[in-house]
Design a protein around this motif. Structure first.
Motif, PDB file in Angstrom:
ATOM      1  N   ASP A  80       0.835  -1.202   0.000  1.00 11.68           N
ATOM      2  CA  ASP A  80       0.000   0.000   0.000  1.00 11.68           C
ATOM      3  C   ASP A  80       0.871   1.253   0.000  1.00 11.68           C
ATOM      4  N   MET A  81       1.953   1.213   0.734  1.00  9.40           N
ATOM      5  CA  MET A  81       2.874   2.345   0.769  1.00  9.40           C
ATOM      6  C   MET A  81       3.518   2.564  -0.605  1.00  9.40           C
ATOM      7  N   LYS A  83       2.203   1.898  -3.486  1.00  7.39           N
ATOM      8  CA  LYS A  83       1.201   2.511  -4.359  1.00  7.39           C
ATOM      9  C   LYS A  83       1.097   4.017  -4.101  1.00  7.39           C
ATOM     10  N   LYS A  84       1.092   4.400  -2.824  1.00 10.03           N
ATOM     11  CA  LYS A  84       0.962   5.809  -2.476  1.00 10.03           C
ATOM     12  C   LYS A  84       2.201   6.606  -2.869  1.00 10.03           C
ATOM     13  N   GLU A  85       3.382   5.995  -2.747  1.00  4.18           N
ATOM     14  CA  GLU A  85       4.632   6.700  -3.016  1.00  4.18           C
ATOM     15  C   GLU A  85       4.954   6.792  -4.503  1.00  4.18           C
ATOM     16  N   GLY A  87       2.644   5.552  -7.252  1.00  2.00           N
ATOM     17  CA  GLY A  87       1.524   5.557  -8.188  1.00  2.00           C
ATOM     18  C   GLY A  87       1.392   4.277  -8.988  1.00  2.00           C
ATOM     19  N   ARG A  89       0.331   0.524  -9.758  1.00  2.00           N
ATOM     20  CA  ARG A  89      -0.683  -0.408  -9.283  1.00  2.00           C
ATOM     21  C   ARG A  89       0.020  -1.582  -8.619  1.00  2.00           C
ATOM     22  N   ASP A 109      -4.476  -3.927  -5.719  1.00  2.00           N
ATOM     23  CA  ASP A 109      -5.249  -3.666  -6.937  1.00  2.00           C
ATOM     24  C   ASP A 109      -5.575  -4.920  -7.731  1.00  2.00           C
TER      25      ASP A 109
END
Length: 365
Positions: A80-81, A83-85, A87, A89, A109
């Motif tokens: 999850d980190m 993805k946030k850092e 972009g 998937r 995802d």
């Protein structure tokens, strides 16, 4: 046995196809090991615009206990980190309903059903029920042994759970040709799936088939030549320190070189020609093995007929002389080939003894 024809309703905008028509590229470490390892790998992979999905192993299925079996929930938090850092998937393998629920809760995802789960219809059904009501994209790895019905059946179960964003991962089969591949590609099985489900995106896990860095180019190029919709690669910031699959992982910088070589069809080494030659020789050996087995079976049937219809012990000297003559003739044909001579002796001598014994037994009877 060929599976019955099945129609899968693939989503019009499938997650596993690029609108540009270029193959989808998925990359990431074989195993999530630490927050730092995940972020560093993802940030370097992000520099390659062709890589759009970051995949990491969260749970690692092992044949025997007391081996590294993945970090579990912490790995999902690291995904999850990522993805946030970055972009990118995210994707990971799941093998049961519990893992599916946890991955969904943490916002992964794309879920990939592992090959050991694909071989178990009960596990696939439970995963399908866990996904019912979601629009989660799902990739299905081929079962660990080549059974097209199991592979197709997994897609049918997912479709019946109203999942439509589906794709396949061809990653080869265990237990064969370990001198060359980690998992034998058996490309014909991938092609059979494409004929069965022509609208289904099919990706190739090059790393899992190759098992070693030197084979990544030829395996990937062969897959592209066969028309796959994408490739999966294992990438690690420091492969030598990886907790699993060290030999098949590339540093992100190395992976970029490989991807560029595939795009331009410039071979990185002579490995591709070597693998092509080995594949051809392997196919010839398999064909000869089949012919040899057929001849041995026919020979065994004739020997049984001799045993049933023996002509008596008076035939033994004549039979022995005939066998000796045939054996000497075959040995002369082998020339200086010691291996061929040993094979001829191994087959000829027991056959001679068996035939003499059967004639003797028949005479007594």
């Amino acid at each position: 046995m060929r599976a019955s024809k099945t129609t899968i309703n693939v989503a019009p905008q499938s997650s596993f196809r690029n609108e540009s028509g270029k193959p989808v590229l998925i990359a990431g470490p074989c195993s999530a090991e630490s927050e730092e390892q995940m972020l560093q790998t993802a940030q370097l992979l992000k520099k390659n615009q062709d890589i759009t999905i970051f995949k990491a192993g969260i749970w690692k299925s092992r044949t025997r206990p007391n081996n590294f079996e993945g970090v579990g929930l912490p790995g999902l938090l690291w995904l999850d980190m990522v993805k946030k850092e970055t972009g990118l998937r995210t994707a990971c393998d799941v093998a049961n309903a519990q893992q599916t629920d946890e991955a969904l809760r943490q916002g992964v995802d794309i879920l990939c059903i592992s090959g050991r789960a694909t071989v178990n219809p009960f596990a696939v059904q439970e995963i399908a029920e866990a996904l019912r009501g979601t629009d989660t994209p799902v990739l299905v790895n081929n079962p660990v042994y080549p059974d097209l019905r199991l592979w197709v059946g997994a897609f049918e179960r997912l479709e019946q759970a109203n999942l439509s964003d589906l794709g396949a991962i061809h990653r080869g089969y265990s237990g064969e040709d370990h001198d060359l591949y980690r998992s034998h590609p058996k490309w014909e099985h991938m092609l059979q799936l494409r004929r069965e489900l022509p609208e289904l995106p099919v990706l190739c896990d090059s790393s899992h088939i190759a098992g070693k860095r030197s084979l990544l180019y030829p395996v990937s190029q062969r897959a592209l030549d066969l028309g796959v919709d994408g490739l999966l690669f294992e990438s690690h910031v420091s492969p030598a320190e990886a907790l699993s699959s060290q030999q098949q992982q590339l540093m992100p910088q190395e992976l970029e070189l490989l991807i560029n070589a595939l795009a331009t069809r410039v071979k990185l080494s002579e490995t591709a020609e070597l693998v092509d030659q080995l594949d051809i020789l392997r196919q010839q050996v398999e064909s000869l093995d089949n012919e040899l087995m057929e001849l041995l079976l026919r020979r065994s049937a004739v020997t049984r007929q001799l045993s049933t219809n023996g002509l008596g012990s008076s035939m033994q000297p004549l039979q022995a002389n005939r066998w000796q003559g045939q054996l000497e003739s075959l040995l002369q044909q082998t020339g200086n080939n010691n291996l061929a001579a040993s094979v001829v002796k191994a087959i000829g001598q027991p056959a001679r003894s068996a035939s003499e014994n059967s004639l003797g037994t028949s005479a007594v009877a």
